[in-house]
Design an enzyme around this catalytic site. Sequence first.
Site, PDB file in Angstrom:
ATOM      1  N   LYS A 113      -5.836   3.601 -10.097  1.00 14.70           N
ATOM      2  CA  LYS A 113      -4.884   2.544  -9.383  1.00 14.70           C
ATOM      3  C   LYS A 113      -4.921   1.210 -10.052  1.00 14.70           C
ATOM      4  O   LYS A 113      -3.911   0.817 -10.341  1.00 14.70           O
ATOM      5  CB  LYS A 113      -5.380   2.334  -7.886  1.00 14.70           C
ATOM      6  CG  LYS A 113      -5.139   3.517  -7.010  1.00 14.70           C
ATOM      7  CD  LYS A 113      -5.078   3.517  -5.596  1.00 14.70           C
ATOM      8  CE  LYS A 113      -4.462   4.433  -4.827  1.00 14.70           C
ATOM      9  NZ  LYS A 113      -4.811   4.628  -3.423  1.00 14.70           N
ATOM     10  N   LYS A 195      -1.889  17.885  -6.304  1.00 16.39           N
ATOM     11  CA  LYS A 195      -2.215  17.976  -4.955  1.00 16.39           C
ATOM     12  C   LYS A 195      -0.968  17.511  -4.278  1.00 16.39           C
ATOM     13  O   LYS A 195      -0.220  16.766  -4.702  1.00 16.39           O
ATOM     14  CB  LYS A 195      -3.259  17.174  -4.695  1.00 16.39           C
ATOM     15  CG  LYS A 195      -3.698  16.988  -3.161  1.00 16.39           C
ATOM     16  CD  LYS A 195      -4.899  16.057  -2.954  1.00 16.39           C
ATOM     17  CE  LYS A 195      -5.036  15.718  -1.444  1.00 16.39           C
ATOM     18  NZ  LYS A 195      -6.039  14.710  -1.318  1.00 16.39           N
ATOM     19  N   LYS A 198       2.141  13.027   0.055  1.00 17.86           N
ATOM     20  CA  LYS A 198       3.457  12.280   0.520  1.00 17.86           C
ATOM     21  C   LYS A 198       3.734  11.000  -0.082  1.00 17.86           C
ATOM     22  O   LYS A 198       4.824  10.653   0.057  1.00 17.86           O
ATOM     23  CB  LYS A 198       3.118  11.883   2.202  1.00 17.86           C
ATOM     24  CG  LYS A 198       1.959  10.837   2.163  1.00 17.86           C
ATOM     25  CD  LYS A 198       1.326  10.565   3.585  1.00 17.86           C
ATOM     26  CE  LYS A 198       0.014  10.106   3.323  1.00 17.86           C
ATOM     27  NZ  LYS A 198      -0.752  10.166   4.644  1.00 17.86           N
TER      28      LYS A 198
END
Length: 330
Positions: A113, A195, A198
Site C-alpha cells: 500500500k 484473489k 471487491k
Amino acid sequence: MERKVVFSGVQPSGGLTIGNYIGAIRNWVSLQDEYDCYYSIVDLHAITVPQVPKDLRKNTLEVLALYLACGLDPEKCTIFIQSHVSTHAELAWVLNTMSYMGQLSRMTQYKDKSQKLGESVNAGLFTYPVLMAADILLYQADYVPVGQDQKQHLELARDLTDRFNNRYSPTFKVPEPLIKKEEGKIMSLQDPNKKMSKSDENDNGFILILEKPDDIRRKIKRAVTDSIGEVRFSEEQPAIKNLMTIYSAFSGCSFEDIEKRYEGQGYKQFKEDLAEVVIEGLAPIQERFKEIMNNKEYLENVYKQGAEKAQYVSNKTLRKVYKKIGFVVK
Ligand code: TRP
C-alpha cells in the site's frame, strides 16, 4: 468447561463477494455452535483508506445484515461494530508503544500500500496490524480464522502477546490462526492468479453476495477459461479449477462428480449451469438480507446487544492491562 474463543472481522468497504462467503463467513457460521465467537465489522480499520461517510455507514449496516443473512446468529455469537466498543482503540494505543517500527515496516500489506501511495501513506495504515492485534487480544481469542494474506498480521499479534506477557506477567492468550486451505480460496474470474476482491477495478472479476441473477450470468459467461477445453480439476487449469471450486461450494457436488457430468462437453454448458447453481445458492441469502434490511429496529437491537457484550468482555482485559502497566486505577 469454558468454550474456546474465536475472533474475526471483515472491513465494511463495499459489498461482500462470494469469495468472502465461501472462504470466511460460511465457515464462521459453522464455528458458532462449538466456540464462543466474536465477529466484528471493523470500521476503524476501514478508515485507513479514504471513505465516503454516507457509503461507510451504509456498507457497515449492509455487512451486518449480510452476516445475519448468511446464518450468523446473535443468540449464539457476539456480532458488533468495532467503533462501538471503545476498548479497541484504547488497547491499540498501548500496543503501539510496544510495536517496533522495523517490524511494522516489513508487513507486506503495508509495503504494497505504501508503494502505491508514496508520501501520502497515512500512519493508520502503518499501525493497522496493531489495531488488529488489539481486536484479537481483548477477547483472549484462541483461534482467529483468516485468509493467508493476514497470516503475517497474526504473527505480529503473537509477538506482541509474548512481549507483553514477558515484560509484565501473563495477561493475553496467544492466538492461533485458523488459515483457510488454499483449495477453498476463490480467485478472480478474470485472473485466476489473483484473489477475488471487491476492490478489483474490473468488476467482472468478482461476484457479490447481493449480485443480481443477470449480472451473475454475464460475469460467469465472461469468466476466463483456457484452451484445453475440458472440465478437469488440475493445476494446469487454474481458471477451471476456480470455477469448479465455486460450483462445488454452492452445489455440494464433489470435483469428481462435476468432471463426470461435463466430460467431453467443453465449457459452455458448464458455465451456464454454474451461473444457475450460484443464483440458486444465493437466493435465500438475498431474500433474508432484504427482510433484515427492512427491519431497522432488529438490526439496531443486534448491534447494540453485541456492542454491550463486547464492551463488557473486552473491558476486563483492558483493566488488567492498565493496571499492569502502572496506570492509576480509578
Ligand atoms: N485485517 C483483516 C482483513 O482485512 C480484518 C480484521 C481486522 C481482522 N481485525 C481483525 C481479522 C481481527 C481477524 C481478526 O481481512
